[in-house]
Design an enzyme around this catalytic site. Structure first.
Site, PDB file in Angstrom:
ATOM      1  N   CYS A 287     -13.894  63.496  45.921  1.00 24.25           N
ATOM      2  CA  CYS A 287     -14.296  63.562  44.513  1.00 24.25           C
ATOM      3  C   CYS A 287     -13.172  62.861  43.773  1.00 24.25           C
ATOM      4  CB  CYS A 287     -14.412  65.021  44.065  1.00 24.25           C
ATOM      5  SG  CYS A 287     -14.590  65.215  42.274  1.00 24.25           S
TER       6      CYS A 287
ATOM      7  N   CYS B 154     -17.326  57.700  41.291  1.00 19.47           N
ATOM      8  CA  CYS B 154     -17.732  59.103  41.399  1.00 19.47           C
ATOM      9  C   CYS B 154     -18.464  59.262  42.728  1.00 19.47           C
ATOM     10  CB  CYS B 154     -18.662  59.431  40.231  1.00 19.47           C
ATOM     11  SG  CYS B 154     -19.400  61.078  40.314  1.00 19.47           S
ATOM     12  N   ASN B 155     -17.942  60.125  43.582  1.00 18.04           N
ATOM     13  CA  ASN B 155     -18.585  60.345  44.889  1.00 18.04           C
ATOM     14  C   ASN B 155     -19.966  60.969  44.740  1.00 18.04           C
ATOM     15  OD1 ASN B 155     -16.337  60.210  47.350  1.00 18.04           O
ATOM     16  ND2 ASN B 155     -15.458  60.585  45.343  1.00 18.04           N
TER      17      ASN B 155
ATOM     18  N   ASP C 105     -17.769  57.253  35.666  1.00 14.54           N
ATOM     19  CA  ASP C 105     -17.665  58.579  36.295  1.00 14.54           C
ATOM     20  C   ASP C 105     -18.307  59.602  35.352  1.00 14.54           C
ATOM     21  OD1 ASP C 105     -16.876  60.651  38.086  1.00 14.54           O
ATOM     22  OD2 ASP C 105     -15.049  61.019  36.956  1.00 14.54           O
ATOM     23  N   SER C 106     -18.436  60.822  35.843  1.00 18.64           N
ATOM     24  CA  SER C 106     -18.954  61.891  34.986  1.00 18.64           C
ATOM     25  C   SER C 106     -17.909  62.324  33.953  1.00 18.64           C
ATOM     26  CB  SER C 106     -19.327  63.098  35.844  1.00 18.64           C
ATOM     27  OG  SER C 106     -18.223  63.466  36.648  1.00 18.64           O
TER      28      SER C 106
HETATM   29  N1  DGL Z   1     -15.783  62.824  39.873  1.00 14.35           N
HETATM   30  C1  DGL Z   1     -16.987  63.203  40.494  1.00 14.35           C
HETATM   31  C2  DGL Z   1     -16.977  62.863  41.979  1.00 14.35           C
HETATM   32  O1  DGL Z   1     -16.268  61.980  42.399  1.00 14.35           O
HETATM   33  C3  DGL Z   1     -17.602  64.556  40.293  1.00 14.35           C
HETATM   34  C4  DGL Z   1     -17.184  65.511  39.253  1.00 14.35           C
HETATM   35  C5  DGL Z   1     -18.367  66.277  38.697  1.00 14.35           C
HETATM   36  O2  DGL Z   1     -18.748  67.326  39.252  1.00 14.35           O
HETATM   37  O3  DGL Z   1     -18.917  65.779  37.714  1.00 14.35           O
HETATM   38  O4  DGL Z   1     -17.710  63.447  42.742  1.00 14.35           O
END
Ligand code: DGL
Length: 266
Positions: free
Chosen positions: A193, A79-80, A15-16
């Protein structure tokens, strides 16, 4: 059977930031013995405010490096934002099974009674064609209210680091989504998210008890368990995380409740 991965080959969960921990929890319940590396592009956070090209380049580059270094049996892009933009591209270049995380529009549409569904995601996610396609396939005849709530990413990060996020952040996200719905009643909200299930409690308090929140973590865990059926697993030591920025104390503390005791910078 000789092409099964070695028992200590990890599942890499990417993930980020800390959002993928919502997926890690679900995966741990399904596969308690699987070696898992939690990988976070903390230097690139937040992805939601970046361009498609920037996100695709970071995700492909990092997953390429990490695949060579850790030889994972499977990669989960938890991460979406990264999945809706880069899943196809990463799948075409890496020789590792890749499981993505996409907005749970299908299950939300199946349970919504009012037919008005909220979708909270990052700005980058909600504008994706991938989301248009999911909406057309599974929610035609329903109304999908998409709202970009980048502040919720920071709120989830802060909460896990032991801070108390500003309650106004949740009010703003819910009010803006409801304002778009007008007189219609949103009875189901897609948390699109992986950070957002980490603040589900706060969102629930803001929206009221009857609203149902839907996200993909359990489904992803089931998919990974299915794809690794018949594999042998050996967790040889402590669970660890790999991050792309310098490791600090708050980050280490945030990861501890998830059983991650070692944190290293890539
Ligand atoms: N956790 C990430 C997602 O599922 C995004 C968070 C970010 O903006 O980095 O989209």
């Amino acid at each position: 059977m000789d092409n099964l991965p070695p028992a200590n080959a990890p599942i890499l969960l990417f993930d980020s930031g800390l959002g993928g921990l919502s997926v890690l929890s679900a995966l741990r319940e399904k596969l308690p013995d699987a070696p898992i590396i939690y990988a976070a592009d903390t230097a690139g956070l937040p992805y939601g405010e970046k361009t498609e090209a920037e996100i695709a380049a970071r995700v492909a580059g990092l997953l390429g490096r990490m695949s060579e270094r850790f030889a994972p049996r499977l990669i989960c892009i938890a991460c979406n934002t990264a999945s809706t933009i880069a899943l196809g591209m990463v799948r075409s270049v890496l020789q590792v099974p890749i499981v993505g995380t996409v907005p749970a529009i299908k299950p939300a549409a199946a349970i919504s009674l009012t037919g008005t569904i909220g979708l909270l995601g990052t700005a980058a996610t909600i504008r994706q064609r991938y989301v248009d396609d999911l909406e057309a396939e599974f929610a035609s005849g329903k109304r999908l209210i998409r709202h970009a709530a980048p502040e919720l990413v920071g709120a989830a990060e802060a909460k896990l680091r032991g801070e108390i996020p500003d309650p106004a952040i949740f009010t703003r996200a819910v009010d803006a989504m409801r304002a778009q719905a007008g007189d219609a009643t949103i009875d189901t909200v897609v948390l699109a998210c992986t950070h957002f299930p980490l603040v589900e409690q706060e969102l629930r308090a803001e929206m009221g008890g009857d609203v149902r929140f839907v996200h993909g973590a359990q489904g992803i865990a089931r998919r990974i368990a299915h794809l690794t059926q018949g594999h042998s697993f050996a967790r040889d030591g402590e669970d660890r995380a790999i991050v792309t920025s310098p490791v600090d104390e708050a980050l280490q503390q945030a990861l501890l409740p998830f059983g991650i005791t070692r944190v290293e910078q890539l």
